[in-house]
Write a protein that holds these residues in place. Structure first.
Motif, mmCIF file in Angstrom:
data_model
loop_
_atom_site.group_PDB
_atom_site.id
_atom_site.type_symbol
_atom_site.label_atom_id
_atom_site.label_comp_id
_atom_site.label_asym_id
_atom_site.label_seq_id
_atom_site.Cartn_x
_atom_site.Cartn_y
_atom_site.Cartn_z
ATOM 1 N N PHE A 249 0.827 -1.201 0.000
ATOM 2 C CA PHE A 249 0.000 0.000 0.000
ATOM 3 C C PHE A 249 0.865 1.255 0.000
ATOM 4 C CE2 PHE A 249 0.626 -0.455 4.562
ATOM 5 C CZ PHE A 249 0.639 0.842 5.025
ATOM 6 N N VAL A 250 2.110 1.121 0.459
ATOM 7 C CA VAL A 250 3.031 2.255 0.424
ATOM 8 C C VAL A 250 3.663 2.386 -0.953
ATOM 9 C CG1 VAL A 250 5.178 3.182 1.328
ATOM 10 C CG2 VAL A 250 3.556 2.099 2.870
ATOM 11 N N LEU B 142 1.228 3.261 -3.791
ATOM 12 C CA LEU B 142 0.733 4.636 -3.715
ATOM 13 C C LEU B 142 1.790 5.613 -4.215
ATOM 14 C CD1 LEU B 142 -1.720 6.285 -1.817
ATOM 15 C CD2 LEU B 142 0.480 7.251 -1.244
ATOM 16 N N LEU B 143 3.015 5.362 -3.781
ATOM 17 C CA LEU B 143 4.123 6.214 -4.200
ATOM 18 C C LEU B 143 4.267 6.202 -5.717
ATOM 19 C CD1 LEU B 143 5.500 7.153 -1.615
ATOM 20 C CD2 LEU B 143 7.450 5.867 -2.274
ATOM 21 N N ARG C 287 1.477 8.073 -7.446
ATOM 22 C CA ARG C 287 1.660 9.529 -7.378
ATOM 23 C C ARG C 287 2.750 9.973 -8.353
ATOM 24 N NH1 ARG C 287 -2.286 9.110 -5.818
ATOM 25 N NH2 ARG C 287 -3.319 9.563 -3.855
ATOM 26 N N TYR D 2 -5.971 -1.918 -7.676
ATOM 27 C CA TYR D 2 -6.752 -0.962 -6.899
ATOM 28 C C TYR D 2 -5.869 0.150 -6.344
ATOM 29 C CZ TYR D 2 -10.271 0.904 -3.798
ATOM 30 O OH TYR D 2 -11.151 1.736 -3.180
ATOM 31 N N LEU D 3 -4.704 -0.207 -5.836
ATOM 32 C CA LEU D 3 -3.863 0.810 -5.224
ATOM 33 C C LEU D 3 -3.109 1.644 -6.259
ATOM 34 C CD1 LEU D 3 -2.395 -1.230 -2.235
ATOM 35 C CD2 LEU D 3 -4.336 0.319 -2.218
#
Lengths: 283, 452
Positions: free
Chosen positions: B266-267, B270-271, B274, B382-383
């Motif tokens: 999840f980290v 996400l990174l 972005r 999803y993430l």
């Protein structure tokens, strides 16, 4: 002969070079995470790559600025949930693994096949049903519900432990039986003491899972902010309204969560292979 | 005697059983008590009493409404005195269904215990007739640590498995045949059985749902194949490269790759997501290098987004395959290579005839698992893209959505449980049957017993 050696040298340099480049490619996001967590300027997007100045402020803010995002509390929740479900999962998994590895009884093959099939069902489908059940008994959005959800499927993840138990020589059991030991004694006195590595692996796996999970906790907790675990909590920091101010704090939180996971993961990787390829590889 | 099939025991006990054995059909434990198995007999009796109360006070109420899932809607009545709407609770379809499933499970368990009770009393009677030994309760307990140790060990795990996996699955399967969606939310509204409507909706009825479903199914299959094989082949190459004699610092390189996947997904995802946005780091970098003048729409263009998820999945997946293959490579018996070398096989020949077949054989079952995992790979999609870019010709789905992420959105965002359950069952049948078939045909699993 000499040209052969030079060719080999060129080969070696090229191969090492390629691997080094790949390793760097794999480490870039990790590196990016760490420097972002020390970045003094706020914001998710910058028009430059290297931060203008560095600070410890994001880490301090993570633990002190608890009004909007209560990271210490979430961290506590996570440790509690991960600890409890680690203990429960490890015990259940070892029991199941021993039964399938050592004991022979009529429904054994059926149970193993059934476990395989049940494991194919998309996990969070059952989580939704569990959520409604917990709601009916007033346990929804609690940490207990979360612990039960993480450890409930333990009986399906016996492969790694079973694979390891299979490699413990059966002659040990047979000798013990001749001495009058029961299967229970064999389990406690012979198998478990000989299976410390796999106990550690199972426990580490069960401990990491609740920390890194995002789906189950979002379904079970909905918006009960106080009972979030770190993953769900950190994620709220980077939604549209907060991302500008909290992006670097999120990175700091992510580093703190990632450090123990990375250490445990490195410790565990030795046994990963045995789990994936099962009994086909001894070792 | 133990080979008697279930039916035979019941028929024998009914036809040739003593009065006490026959009494066991109605009063559980009677036969056991007759043969001095007091504790066992009393436990049976207690089970029957508890079950009786459970059924009368709890199960009956819900099971009687099971065929309609409730008829009384919650009513709102205007109370002129207090100037408010008062709510009178009606039936809650959700709870009726939930508790019915639970009750049915208890009934099934009870029938098994009832059967065991008759079997025990019949065996005890037969044993007594032949002057054989009848186990005392103490001996029964002791057998739980040896001959029947599997029952002791499995009882807890199986209980949790039934409660937290099996019953929820049955519940969700039943939901697929109801109209439990956003417009039929208990406790305010009732939902009811609608037969195969959801299934026909998906396969031939509702145009937009059919299109979305088959569109997503196609992409899911393409994705699973791409994701599995890119990781498989490249991970294998990487492992072979790192394990080569020419490479120094093997463990350091491996650790580098492992650190990358040990960062929680999840980290890292996400990174990355972005960084891929128009103002994100990758576009900034490409612009600084002068390769592009305007940002690339990595996650906004459907084709580009699909390529991006496959590539990012390689970043996530290759280290895992690399770890597996490294382990496998180290376990290839050295004799094989020695004899091949003596026969004059060169490095390329040795790789093709020994290393490759061995690795493929050993990892075959794991590859099936990987394929299934990718089919249901929630995290990466999803993430990273959250299913986007979104499009209007899909029902609640975007261009990179897999069936499983669509299912998540349908339940969590739209409360469209019945449709989601139907898709869930479909995924389950497709994936479960295929992998069971392949699994049981793979040598490594077939000979599972002999590897010990």
């Amino acid at each position: 002969m000499k040209s052969m050696r030079t060719r080999k040298r060129i080969c070696a340099v090229a191969l090492n070079g390629v691997i080094a480049v790949l390793a760097i490619a794999w480490l870039v996001p990790v590196f990016w995470l760490v420097i972002s967590s020390f970045r003094a300027e706020q914001g998710a997007y910058t028009s430059y790559l290297w931060p203008k100045s560095f600070t410890f402020g994001n880490y301090i803010r993570l633990f002190t600025d608890r009004k909007l995002f209560d990271f210490p509390r979430w961290f506590g929740n996570t440790m509690l949930v991960a600890g409890c479900s680690c203990v429960i999962t490890t015990i259940l998994t070892l029991m199941v693994a021993y039964v399938y590895s050592r004991l022979r009884f009529p429904s054994r093959r059926f149970l193993m096949n059934a476990s395989l099939v049940l494991g194919m069902f998309p996990g969070f489908m059952s989580i939704i049903a569990i959520y409604h059940f917990m709601k009916a008994v007033n346990l929804d959005q609690t940490l207990l519900a979360l612990i039960l959800v993480y450890s409930g499927g333990a009986a399906l993840n016996y492969y790694i432990a079973k694979g390891y138990f299979d490699t413990i020589p059966k002659s040990l059991d047979e000798a013990a039986i001749l001495d009058g030991a029961s299967n229970s004694t064999i389990f406690w006195k012979i198998i478990l003491p000989n299976a410390k590595p796999v106990i550690a692996t199972t426990a580490i796996n069960a401990f990491i899972n609740p920390i890194v999970d995002y789906i189950f906790v979002s379904v079970i907790m909905k918006d009960n902010y106080n009972n979030f675990t770190v993953s769900k909590g950190l994620y709220t920091m980077v939604d549209k309204t907060n991302i500008y101010e909290y992006y670097t704090v999120f990175c700091a939180g992510a580093v703190i969560v990632a450090i123990p996971v990375v250490l445990l993961f490195i410790r565990m990787q030795k046994y990963y292979v045995a789990g994936v390829v099962g009994g086909s590889v001894k070792g | 005697m133990r080979e008697n099939s279930k039916q035979n025991v019941l028929i024998c006990a009914a036809a040739k059983g003593s009065l006490w054995t026959r009494l066991s059909f109605a009063v559980m434990g009677a036969g056991c008590i007759r043969h001095k198995q007091y504790v066992r007999g009393l436990l049976y009796l207690l089970t029957q009493i508890v079950f009786f109360f459970f059924f009368k006070n709890f199960a009956l109420e819900y099971l009687s409404k099971f065929n309609t899932l409730g008829t009384e809607t919650q009513r709102k009545v205007w109370n002129a005195e207090l100037q408010i709407f008062q709510r009178f609770p009606g039936d809650n379809s959700m709870l009726i269904l939930l508790y019915s499933v639970l009750s049915l499970a208890v009934v099934v368990v009870f029938v098994c215990i009832w059967y065991a009770n008759i079997r025990d009393s019949w065996y005890a009677q037969e044993s007594a007739r032949r002057g054989g030994h009848i186990d005392s309760f103490r001996e029964d307990l002791r057998s739980l640590t040896h001959e029947r140790f599997h029952i002791t060990l499995l009882s807890m795990p199986m209980l949790t498995l039934v409660l937290f996996t099996l019953l929820p699955i049955i519940f969700m399967i039943l939901i697929a045949f109801t109209n439990f969606d956003a417009d039929h939310q208990p406790p305010g509204n009732l939902f009811t059985w609608v037969g195969m409507t959801n299934v026909t909706d998906i396969f031939l009825g509702n145009e937009i749902k059919t299109n979305t479903f088959f569109g997503l199914l196609g992409w899911t299959i393409v994705w699973a194949i791409l994701a599995t094989f890119t990781n498989y082949i490249l991970g294998m190459l990487l492992a072979v490269a790192i394990n080569s004699k020419l490479v120094k610092l093997k463990q350091v390189w491996r650790t580098c790759f492992i650190i990358a996947i040990a960062i929680p997904q999840f980290v890292s995802l996400l990174l990355i997501s972005r960084a891929l946005e128009p103002a994100g780091a990758i576009n900034v970098l490409l612009q600084k290098l002068g390769l592009i003048s305007t940002p690339l729409p990595f996650l906004l263009n459907p084709t580009l987004a699909r390529i991006v998820v496959v590539v990012v999945n390689m970043w996530i997946g290759i280290p895992y395959t690399m770890m597996t293959f490294s382990g496998v490579l180290m376990n290839i018996p050295a004799e094989l290579y020695e004899s091949a070398e003596m026969d004059g096989a060169g490095p390329a020949r040795r790789f093709i005839s020994i290393t490759l077949p061995y690795m493929i054989f050993v990892t075959a079952p794991a590859t099936i698992t990987t394929f299934v995992t990718n089919f249901n790979n929630f995290n990466v999609i999803y993430l990273l893209t959250a299913g986007g870019p979104f499009s209007l010709d899909c029902y609640q789905a975007g261009k990179t959505d897999l069936l499983v992420t669509w299912l998540y959105k349908l339940t969590v965002n739209r409360n469209d449980y019945s449709l989601a359950s139907t898709i869930g069952i479909f995924i389950f049948m497709l994936v479960g049957s295929c992998s069971l078939l392949v699994y049981n045909r793979t040598g490594a699993v077939k000979k599972e017993d002999q590897f010990q």
